[in-house]
Enzyme design. Sequence first.
Site, PDB file in Angstrom:
ATOM      1  N   HIS A  68       0.815  -1.228   0.000  1.00  0.00           N
ATOM      2  CA  HIS A  68       0.000   0.000   0.000  1.00  0.00           C
ATOM      3  C   HIS A  68       0.843   1.270   0.000  1.00  0.00           C
ATOM      4  O   HIS A  68       0.305   2.365   0.114  1.00  0.00           O
ATOM      5  CB  HIS A  68      -0.942   0.012   1.209  1.00  0.00           C
ATOM      6  CG  HIS A  68      -2.007  -1.039   1.141  1.00  0.00           C
ATOM      7  ND1 HIS A  68      -2.897  -1.129   0.092  1.00  0.00           N
ATOM      8  CD2 HIS A  68      -2.325  -2.051   1.978  1.00  0.00           C
ATOM      9  CE1 HIS A  68      -3.707  -2.163   0.294  1.00  0.00           C
ATOM     10  NE2 HIS A  68      -3.370  -2.736   1.427  1.00  0.00           N
ATOM     11  N   HIS A 179      -1.080  -9.044   9.012  1.00  0.00           N
ATOM     12  CA  HIS A 179      -1.794  -8.429  10.151  1.00  0.00           C
ATOM     13  C   HIS A 179      -2.131  -9.450  11.246  1.00  0.00           C
ATOM     14  O   HIS A 179      -2.932  -9.173  12.133  1.00  0.00           O
ATOM     15  CB  HIS A 179      -3.079  -7.708   9.701  1.00  0.00           C
ATOM     16  CG  HIS A 179      -2.816  -6.540   8.799  1.00  0.00           C
ATOM     17  ND1 HIS A 179      -3.789  -5.626   8.464  1.00  0.00           N
ATOM     18  CD2 HIS A 179      -1.689  -6.136   8.157  1.00  0.00           C
ATOM     19  CE1 HIS A 179      -3.275  -4.710   7.652  1.00  0.00           C
ATOM     20  NE2 HIS A 179      -2.005  -5.011   7.454  1.00  0.00           N
TER      21      HIS A 179
END
Length: 263
Positions: A68, A179
């Site tokens: 990202h 994550h």
Amino acid sequence: MKILFIGDIFADIGRRVLAERLSPLVKEQEIDCCIANGENAAGGRGLTGNLAKKIRKYGVQVITGGNHSFTIPDNDVSFMDEPHVLRPLNYPPGNIGHGSTFITLENGMSIGVVNLQGRTFHNEQLDCPFRTGKLAIEELREKTRIIIVDFHAETTSEKLAFAAYIDGLASAVIGTHTHVQTADERILRGGTAFISDAGMTGPEESIIGMNAEPVIRHFLLQTHTRFEPSSQGAMLNAVIVDVDDASGKAHAISRIFERISFS
Ligand SMILES: [Fe+2]
Ligand SMILES: [Fe+2]
């Protein structure tokens, strides 16, 4: 030297966790340097110059990135040139930003940081992170033995294979991107500390940061609706790596998984 590495800072909850918890944690644990992955800091996707500044103010010395990194919501890319902001090194030449850095800390010690992105189940067109990463580490070793790698990737095998490939050349290879914090922290034979994933600093009650409902709908219906960051259940995920100052080899690696209730 004691290095704190914080797993992907996710949206405003992640930033609030840092604002509240980072400074006391640094004092409690006698941390010399703090590195954090910031690829999800802006609403769950990307980073901005303003947010990078805030994250630095909370006590982070180097902000790493991932897939990202090139999503910059306010389109102001100037902060990507700063030495304390990284994006994965192995994107094709010509992209903004840089993938490795060398900084001198307030205590006079120096540290090198390299950011790489894996290719398996990800962007297979990227340059080889193994060859690119090893070269960058070898270049940094001419200036310092204390080198931390953020290897941003989907698979545990790719991250562990990279750590084994450069074992002894870097102080730590820390996985990011999933994550989800893994429980496989260890020190490899050559002295490189490793964990497959440091986890996420953000909303625990979520599907890797996002509200569950649209994600479940996506899996059921195979159509995409807008995902929104969750604001439930703040947590801090990180690792602390204790490194020998002279050799750069790791003495210890330990995980941090803290649930935070805001005061
Ligand atoms: Fe992430
Ligand atoms: Fe990612």
